[in-house]
Write an enzyme that holds these catalytic residues in place. Structure first.
Site, short mmCIF file in Angstrom:
data_model
loop_
_atom_site.label_atom_id
_atom_site.label_comp_id
_atom_site.label_asym_id
_atom_site.label_seq_id
_atom_site.Cartn_x
_atom_site.Cartn_y
_atom_site.Cartn_z
N ASN A 48 93.25 -11.84 52.15
CA ASN A 48 94.70 -11.65 52.23
C ASN A 48 95.27 -11.16 50.90
OD1 ASN A 48 94.75 -12.64 54.86
ND2 ASN A 48 95.04 -14.75 54.19
N HIS A 136 102.44 -17.99 64.42
CA HIS A 136 101.40 -18.72 63.68
C HIS A 136 101.39 -20.22 64.02
CE1 HIS A 136 99.61 -20.34 59.86
NE2 HIS A 136 98.90 -19.24 59.95
N GLU A 180 107.24 -13.63 63.96
CA GLU A 180 106.63 -13.12 62.74
C GLU A 180 107.10 -11.68 62.59
OE1 GLU A 180 102.31 -13.73 62.32
OE2 GLU A 180 102.59 -15.64 63.33
N SER A 184 99.80 -11.86 62.67
CA SER A 184 98.55 -12.09 61.93
C SER A 184 97.29 -11.73 62.69
CB SER A 184 98.46 -13.53 61.45
OG SER A 184 98.97 -14.43 62.38
N ASP A 210 109.12 -14.94 60.03
CA ASP A 210 108.02 -15.27 59.12
C ASP A 210 107.37 -13.97 58.66
OD1 ASP A 210 105.66 -15.98 57.86
OD2 ASP A 210 105.13 -17.54 59.31
N HIS A 213 102.73 -11.88 56.26
CA HIS A 213 101.82 -10.74 56.09
C HIS A 213 102.53 -9.48 55.63
CE1 HIS A 213 98.47 -12.92 57.75
NE2 HIS A 213 99.27 -13.36 58.69
N LYS A 244 99.37 -14.73 49.92
CA LYS A 244 98.69 -13.54 50.42
C LYS A 244 98.88 -12.40 49.42
CE LYS A 244 98.34 -15.29 55.02
NZ LYS A 244 99.25 -16.24 55.67
C1 LIG Z 1 99.20 -17.62 56.19
C2 LIG Z 1 100.38 -17.86 57.08
C3 LIG Z 1 101.14 -19.01 56.97
C4 LIG Z 1 100.71 -20.15 56.10
O1 LIG Z 1 100.97 -19.92 54.78
P1 LIG Z 1 100.17 -20.77 53.68
O2 LIG Z 1 100.93 -20.56 52.44
O3 LIG Z 1 98.79 -20.21 53.65
O4 LIG Z 1 100.18 -22.19 54.13
C5 LIG Z 1 102.29 -19.10 57.72
N1 LIG Z 1 102.66 -18.14 58.57
C6 LIG Z 1 101.91 -17.03 58.74
C7 LIG Z 1 102.35 -16.00 59.71
C8 LIG Z 1 100.75 -16.87 58.01
O5 LIG Z 1 99.99 -15.80 58.19
#
Ligand SMILES: *Cc1c(COP(=O)(O)O)cnc(C)c1O
Length: 388
Positions: A48, A136, A180, A184, A210, A213, A244
């Site tokens: 990531n 997620h 999102e 992901s 969210d 990514h 990421k």
């Molecule tokens: C990676 C991810 C998370 C979690 O984030 P972390 O900081 O790794 O706990 C939350 N939402 C999505 C869409 C993700 O890809």
């Protein structure tokens, strides 16, 4: 002896193993675009570190050289509500709020904490949450922990979302739409403006996006998909993570001040956990301050991603992805595992993604590209992948 207590766990692990679904923690040492396991060096196609910043030792050294030892505090030693709220937390939050042109920003220990905590804090029995089917796991946990009525709409099916809105919206005090931005597992992207329009059509609706990514990767300044789609103003709860593309750890939300203040009072994964270490906040700020400068890396990543998607599409693969996350759907778990093992032997570190992470029958190889790769890497990958 009470060994029988453990027997069901062992049975379940055997069952998982038999169906090709057993998970183990992978090992491997990372260096730049490479990952090495037991002396076998592979191209890392599962990272990531989208902009290649985490593997950039020059960037790290620059940070270390400019950071005085007194700023190198490795623990906050307490929750932010007690003695763990340092100037570094506030400075990072101010930077984020100003970058996004938002009233406020708030930082969390991780994306998991953020997503598992915000919805239970904001949503009560009089709240309706409508979430994309493929959000997620951390968001799913947030839904489950909340007292709200939760409905899921088919992935990116905004007609169904509208129908659910029409049917249920009036019975609740407020509604939260959850999605999102870059998804992901399929790597496809949300049509945020449509969601913003929907939100305006149904009063009392908040939009929660969210961007885990997309932050760092999308948008002219790297702020994410809402920046790219010119609808930053329309997103009420814009969430990003630092783990990421931003090469750090933690997460953030930009939102109205009242939401930030409310979360400080009500969000359990913020209140009841030790704050992120100040040194870490300083590093994150160092990276975020340079976000605009990484445009060349974003462009490079976009070009590599298009190259891989086109190569897959030319071979007749259905291609949902519009991003640097490029899935190759194989179907059965065992086939995904077999292909991943073959590719690893050939020097390409790709991992199989299986249920319950993805729906049954859609096990896949998930390629996640980074700006540390080059076009020749992508070409070697596809050449090897499609050689029987
Ligand atoms: C990676 C991810 C998370 C979690 O984030 P972390 O900081 O790794 O706990 C939350 N939402 C999505 C869409 C993700 O890809």
């Amino acid at each position: 002896m009470k060994e029988y207590v453990y027997a069901p766990f062992a049975d379940e692990l055997r069952r998982l193993d038999a169906t090709g679904s057993l998970r183990v923690l992978p090992e491997g040492a990372q260096e730049g675009k490479w990952i090495t396991d037991s002396g076998h060096r592979m191209l890392n196609l599962s990272s990531n570190d989208y902009l290649g910043l985490a593997g950039d030792t020059a960037l790290r050294d620059e940070f270390l050289n400019q950071t005085p030892p007194e700023a190198m505090r490795f623990s906050a030693s307490s929750s932010r509500l007690l003695t763990g709220n340092f100037a570094e937390h506030r400075r990072l939050e101010q930077l984020l709020a100003s970058l996004y042109g938002a009233e406020a920003a708030i930082v969390f220990s991780s994306g998991y904490h953020m997503n598992a905590g915000i919805l239970p804090a904001l949503a009560d029995r009089r709240t309706l949450i409508l979430a994309d089917k493929l959000v997620h796991a951390s968001l799913i946990d947030g839904l489950r922990l909340s007292a709200a009525k939760c409905l899921r709409f088919r992935h990116q099916d905004y007609d169904q979302l509208r129908a659910l809105m029409e049917r249920h919206h009036a019975a609740f005090d407020r509604t939260i739409i959850v999605t999102e931005s870059v998804f992901s597992m399929d790597g496809d992207v949300a049509r945020l403006q449509e969601l913003v329009d929907m939100k305006h059509h149904f009063p009392g609706t908040l939009l929660y996006v969210d961007e885990a990514h997309a932050v760092g990767v999308r948008g002219r300044r790297g702020l994410g998909l809402a920046e790219e789609q010119a609808c930053l103003d329309g997103v009420d709860i814009l969430c990003g993570t630092f783990g990421k593309a931003l090469a750090s750890v933690g997460a953030f939300t930009v939102c109205r001040r009242v939401v930030r203040d409310y979360l400080v009072n009500r969000m359990r994964p913020l209140i009841f956990t030790t704050a992120l270490p100040p040194v870490n906040m300083a590093w994150t700020r160092f990276v975020v301050e340079r976000l605009t400068e990484f445009a060349d890396r974003r462009e490079r990543l976009a070009a590599l991603s298009a190259r891989l998607r086109e190569a897959f599409a030319r071979r007749g693969q259905a291609m949902p992805s519009e991003s640097h996350i490029v899935p190759l759907v194989v179907g059965e778990s065992s086939d995904a595992v077999r292909t991943a093992v073959r590719m690893q032997r050939l020097g390409f570190y790709v991992l199989p993604i299986r249920p319950p992470t993805v729906p049954e029958g859609t096990s896949r190889l998930r390629f996640s590209l980074t700006a540390a790769l080059d076009a020749a890497d992508v070409d070697r990958l596809t050449a090897n992948l499609f050689t029987p």
